[in-house]
Design an enzyme around this catalytic site. Structure first.
Site: not given
Ligand code: FAD
Length: 419
Positions: A13, A15, A42, A44, A47-48, A111, A204, A225, A266, A326, A350, A361
């Site tokens: 994602g 991060a 990420s 999905l 909003g922004g 928002e 995980d 949410h 929220r 959410h 996250e 948040r």
């Molecule tokens: C529907 C929706 C709408 C949202 N809208 C917004 C918004 O408008 N603005 C905002 O700021 N935030 C929003 N968020 C929150 C935001 O999208 C997430 O908090 C953020 O993208 C998290 O990024 P991340 O890289 O930490 O995790 P993620 O993008 O969830 O990525 C996690 C990654 O870890 C991998 N993974 C997990 N477990 C394992 C494992 N055991 N082994 C290998 N890989 C693994 C997954 O496959 C994935 O690739 C939204 C979230 C959702 C669900």
């Protein structure tokens, strides 16, 4: 597949990608991800992403974030996030993310919980625009090897240092050794019956780190949410972005009356909806787009299309909405550099928690927070890289650790369900 890298990143994602992009080109990096590259939360985000619009916005941005977080936030983390926001946004723009503009200027939207517009967006697919761009840039880097459909099942730990991970791929189990590991495994929504998250995001990284005794923070802070599209089908819930209410969407009870201030944080709006559902004796309330002044088909194309498929024309009628899990404010405790309590283990996004969100948040702060602290983790690793030599486990050492792990892994599920 080779089994030694400078850095192993778990998760693709925002991060995971942003940390990869900020690690030095001389480092040998491996990124593994549980499903396909485009299957992360990420992608999905609708909003922004927040940004400090000018130095004058600092106090208001700080206050909005603290107020939403019930003043339980870590102020130093919030300060760092706000002050780093403009730089991160410029990096995204330089990478090619095309945020909406008007007359050549960035266009800010609002928002719930925000006292003024400070959210950048690309239609209602901001996450896709950002994450796709970051993934393309990551894949262009020859020093980053990416493995899809590969799941981290354990951390490798020796002498209180993280020395790698165990992964499970279609080819079987493999130990990947590394100087550093970054856990960017996202949230916990897959553990819930109703969630907007991808089902494979089951906390995980958090569960495995916890099983190894890594310090955790704010484990009971789960965000619900207020508005997801009501459905009787099982599976991921479709989010109706906060921006809909930010731009004039109105919540209605079964008599067609407005019952709350839609722009409260929220948790407050979710509570009001739950109370209304009880009063109406219905598993949903209604959301009307009628008061929105912009062209909703143009502004919210993905929401428009999805609702149409579910039988609603949002330009003509209200839709049924219900709150759902959410976002996870808690997680693996990190400091401002993304370091966890286990030497050489970092966490970002996250899955991690430095208290920036407090108990709740503020909308559109999570993409920003993920990027800011993933970058800081990468820069911290870059600064200390030379001081570490490869370390490997004997098979007996590995086996001894595994038995303990199984026993403790169930712990997280209990904590999340308040058992
Ligand atoms: C529907 C929706 C709408 C949202 N809208 C917004 C918004 O408008 N603005 C905002 O700021 N935030 C929003 N968020 C929150 C935001 O999208 C997430 O908090 C953020 O993208 C998290 O990024 P991340 O890289 O930490 O995790 P993620 O993008 O969830 O990525 C996690 C990654 O870890 C991998 N993974 C997990 N477990 C394992 C494992 N055991 N082994 C290998 N890989 C693994 C997954 O496959 C994935 O690739 C939204 C979230 C959702 C669900």
């Amino acid at each position: 597949m080779k089994n030694y890298y400078d850095v192993v990143i778990i998760g693709s994602g925002v991060a995971g990608c942003f940390s990869a992009l900020h690690l030095p080109k001389e480092m040998d990096i491996c990124m593994v991800t549980k499903e396909q590259l485009n299957k992360s939360d990420s992608f999905l985000a609708q909003g922004g992403i927040c940004v400090e619009t000018s130095a004058d916005d600092y106090e208001a941005f700080m206050e909005d974030t603290l107020k939403a977080g019930h003043y339980e936030n870590d102020r130093e983390s919030v300060d760092m996030m706000i002050k780093s926001s403009a730089e991160v946004i410029h990096e995204l723009i330089d990478y090619g993310v095309a945020f909406e503009t008007r007359d050549g200027e960035l266009l800010y939207t609002k928002e719930g919980g925000h006292s003024k517009p400070r959210i950048l967006h690309f239609k209602d697919e901001t996450g896709k625009a950002i994450t796709h761009t970051l993934l393309v840039k990551t894949l262009e880097n020859r020093h980053v090897r990416v493995f899809e459909e590969t799941t981290m099942v354990d951390l490798l730990v020796k002498d209180e240092h993280c020395i790698g991970v165990q992964i499970e791929s279609p080819d079987g189990l493999l130990n990947l050794y590394s100087k550093f590991v970054i856990l960017a495994t996202g949230g916990v929504g897959g553990l819930y019956e109703h969630s907007t998250n991808y089902r494979h995001l089951t906390g995980d990284g958090i569960a495995i780190a916890m099983a190894h005794g890594v310090a955790m923070k704010d484990l009971s802070y789960v965000q619900i949410h207020p508005t997801t599209l009501y459905s009787e089908e099982p599976g991921r819930r479709f989010l109706i972005s906060e921006a809909v209410r930010g731009e004039g969407g109105i919540l209605l009870n079964k008599a067609g009356e407005r019952f709350t201030d839609e722009l409260k944080p929220r948790d407050v709006v979710s509570k009001a909806i739950h109370e209304q559902m009880e009063k109406d004796n219905l598993p949903y309330v209604f959301l009307s787009f009628a008061e929105i002044e912009t062209d909703v088909k143009e502004r919210f194309p993905a929401i428009y299309e999805r609702c149409l498929r579910e039988g609603y024309d949002i330009t003509k009628e209200p839709i049924k909405v219900v709150p759902a899990q959410h976002y996870y404010m808690g997680g693996i405790k990190i400091d401002l550099e993304g370091r966890t309590s286990l030497e050489c283990l970092y966490a970002a996004g996250e899955a991690a928690c430095n208290g920036v969100h407090g108990a709740n948040r503020l909308a559109s702060n999570s993409l920003l927070e993920s990027l800011v602290f993933a970058k800081r983790a990468a820069l911290d690793i870059a600064a200390r890289e030379d001081t570490f030599e490869p370390v490997f486990l004997s098979s007996k050492e590995y086996q001894d650790g595994r038995e303990l792990l199984e026993e403790r892994r169930e712990k997280l599920k209990g904590v999340l369900r308040n058992e």
